[in-house]
Design a protein around this motif. Structure first.
Motif, PDB file in Angstrom:
ATOM      1  N   TYR A  82      13.181 -18.254  12.285  1.00  0.00           N
ATOM      2  CA  TYR A  82      12.686 -18.106  10.923  1.00  0.00           C
ATOM      3  C   TYR A  82      11.505 -18.735  10.669  1.00  0.00           C
ATOM      4  O   TYR A  82      10.447 -18.253  10.105  1.00  0.00           O
ATOM      5  CB  TYR A  82      13.780 -18.622   9.963  1.00  0.00           C
ATOM      6  CG  TYR A  82      13.508 -18.178   8.351  1.00  0.00           C
ATOM      7  CD1 TYR A  82      13.983 -17.122   7.846  1.00  0.00           C
ATOM      8  CD2 TYR A  82      12.732 -19.188   7.750  1.00  0.00           C
ATOM      9  CE1 TYR A  82      13.575 -16.528   6.526  1.00  0.00           C
ATOM     10  CE2 TYR A  82      12.596 -18.568   6.207  1.00  0.00           C
ATOM     11  CZ  TYR A  82      12.898 -17.615   5.822  1.00  0.00           C
ATOM     12  OH  TYR A  82      12.873 -17.231   4.606  1.00  0.00           O
ATOM     13  N   ALA A  83      11.010 -20.202  11.009  1.00  0.00           N
ATOM     14  CA  ALA A  83      10.072 -21.106  10.811  1.00  0.00           C
ATOM     15  C   ALA A  83       8.973 -20.313  11.411  1.00  0.00           C
ATOM     16  O   ALA A  83       7.749 -20.201  10.839  1.00  0.00           O
ATOM     17  CB  ALA A  83      10.371 -22.441  11.186  1.00  0.00           C
ATOM     18  N   THR A  86       8.044 -16.578   9.726  1.00  0.00           N
ATOM     19  CA  THR A  86       7.674 -16.690   8.092  1.00  0.00           C
ATOM     20  C   THR A  86       6.322 -17.673   8.280  1.00  0.00           C
ATOM     21  O   THR A  86       5.426 -17.137   7.720  1.00  0.00           O
ATOM     22  CB  THR A  86       8.632 -17.087   7.360  1.00  0.00           C
ATOM     23  OG1 THR A  86       9.127 -18.354   7.452  1.00  0.00           O
ATOM     24  CG2 THR A  86       9.761 -16.026   7.655  1.00  0.00           C
ATOM     25  N   ASN A  87       6.471 -18.808   8.538  1.00  0.00           N
ATOM     26  CA  ASN A  87       5.482 -20.098   8.016  1.00  0.00           C
ATOM     27  C   ASN A  87       4.155 -19.894   9.085  1.00  0.00           C
ATOM     28  O   ASN A  87       3.013 -19.914   8.736  1.00  0.00           O
ATOM     29  CB  ASN A  87       5.952 -21.145   8.451  1.00  0.00           C
ATOM     30  CG  ASN A  87       7.103 -21.534   7.584  1.00  0.00           C
ATOM     31  OD1 ASN A  87       7.424 -21.137   6.541  1.00  0.00           O
ATOM     32  ND2 ASN A  87       8.242 -22.470   8.019  1.00  0.00           N
ATOM     33  N   ARG A  88       4.203 -19.431  10.277  1.00  0.00           N
ATOM     34  CA  ARG A  88       3.179 -19.481  11.328  1.00  0.00           C
ATOM     35  C   ARG A  88       2.789 -18.084  11.528  1.00  0.00           C
ATOM     36  O   ARG A  88       1.582 -18.169  11.782  1.00  0.00           O
ATOM     37  CB  ARG A  88       3.628 -20.058  12.543  1.00  0.00           C
ATOM     38  CG  ARG A  88       3.908 -21.546  12.633  1.00  0.00           C
ATOM     39  CD  ARG A  88       4.499 -22.248  13.855  1.00  0.00           C
ATOM     40  NE  ARG A  88       3.503 -22.323  14.827  1.00  0.00           N
ATOM     41  CZ  ARG A  88       2.460 -22.955  14.790  1.00  0.00           C
ATOM     42  NH1 ARG A  88       2.316 -23.869  13.951  1.00  0.00           N
ATOM     43  NH2 ARG A  88       1.683 -22.830  16.019  1.00  0.00           N
ATOM     44  N   HIS A  90       3.479 -15.258   9.119  1.00  0.00           N
ATOM     45  CA  HIS A  90       3.260 -14.434   7.766  1.00  0.00           C
ATOM     46  C   HIS A  90       4.244 -13.397   8.033  1.00  0.00           C
ATOM     47  O   HIS A  90       3.827 -12.428   7.229  1.00  0.00           O
ATOM     48  CB  HIS A  90       1.885 -14.481   7.478  1.00  0.00           C
ATOM     49  CG  HIS A  90       1.125 -15.738   7.432  1.00  0.00           C
ATOM     50  ND1 HIS A  90       1.644 -16.693   6.429  1.00  0.00           N
ATOM     51  CD2 HIS A  90       0.122 -15.992   8.207  1.00  0.00           C
ATOM     52  CE1 HIS A  90       0.556 -17.464   6.814  1.00  0.00           C
ATOM     53  NE2 HIS A  90      -0.103 -17.294   7.707  1.00  0.00           N
ATOM     54  N   SER A  92       8.502 -11.392   8.648  1.00  0.00           N
ATOM     55  CA  SER A  92       9.569 -11.679   7.631  1.00  0.00           C
ATOM     56  C   SER A  92      10.717 -11.215   9.047  1.00  0.00           C
ATOM     57  O   SER A  92      10.387 -10.745  10.032  1.00  0.00           O
ATOM     58  CB  SER A  92       9.877 -10.685   6.979  1.00  0.00           C
ATOM     59  OG  SER A  92       9.865  -9.516   7.378  1.00  0.00           O
ATOM     60  N   ARG A 114      -2.811 -13.556  12.333  1.00  0.00           N
ATOM     61  CA  ARG A 114      -2.319 -14.547  11.268  1.00  0.00           C
ATOM     62  C   ARG A 114      -2.849 -14.480   9.747  1.00  0.00           C
ATOM     63  O   ARG A 114      -2.742 -15.186   9.146  1.00  0.00           O
ATOM     64  CB  ARG A 114      -2.443 -15.925  11.775  1.00  0.00           C
ATOM     65  CG  ARG A 114      -1.773 -16.027  13.144  1.00  0.00           C
ATOM     66  CD  ARG A 114      -1.737 -17.430  13.574  1.00  0.00           C
ATOM     67  NE  ARG A 114      -1.226 -17.358  15.054  1.00  0.00           N
ATOM     68  CZ  ARG A 114      -1.032 -18.355  15.858  1.00  0.00           C
ATOM     69  NH1 ARG A 114      -1.265 -19.594  15.406  1.00  0.00           N
ATOM     70  NH2 ARG A 114      -0.497 -18.057  17.095  1.00  0.00           N
TER      71      ARG A 114
END
Ligand SMILES: Nc1ncnc2c1ncn2[C@@H]1O[C@H](COP(=O)(O)OP(=O)(O)O)[C@@H](O)[C@H]1O
Ligand SMILES: [Mg+2]
Length: 115
Positions: A82-83, A86-88, A90, A92, A114
């Motif tokens: 998930y990290a 989503t975070n790295r 962008h 889902s 990115r």
């Protein structure tokens, strides 16, 4: 191993554990589908394992959440996935499941890199 490969490995390992963990009347199967949808690459990883009920489905991305025995599961595979997604990147990640029928994880990643 790239981050995205790590994510796919984590999801496929879960799928493999799911389809091998129970006695099944049907042929165990993992299906991976990829497609482009608008500006996103979409990857589905589907298994026909035991699935999960809603109370579990809602928690799978929580750090340290695991229904597996100590030593088998750390509960980190999907929280890391998930990290990364989503975070790295962008993107889902979501999961659908039907108890007794299987689970399907869907990843969406922007094709422009990115962002
Ligand atoms: N394909 C799947 N089928 C059924 N349950 C799953 C599947 N993938 C994940 N899960 C559930 O999500 C939980 C968390 O997964 P994960 O973060 O990879 O941790 P772990 O595999 O170490 O338990 C699993 O313990 C399991 O309950
Ligand atoms: Mg796992």
């Amino acid at each position: 191993v790239t981050e995205i490969e790590q994510v796919l490995l984590n999801i496929m390992k879960n799928a493999a554990q799911a389809i091998s963990g129970t006695e099944m009347s049907r042929q165990p199967q993992i299906t991976v589908r990829t497609r482009v949808s608008g500006e996103m690459a979409v990857i589905d990883i589907e298994d026909n394992g035991p699935g999960m009920d809603e109370s579990i489905r809602l928690r799978v991305f929580e750090p340290f959440f695991s229904t597996k025995e100590v030593g088998v599961g750390t509960g980190l595979g999907l929280s890391v996935a998930y990290a990364i997604i989503t975070n790295r990147h962008h993107g889902s990640i979501e999961v659908q499941s039907r108890l007794g029928e299987g689970s399907c994880f869907t990843l969406r990643l922007p094709l422009q890199g990115r962002g």
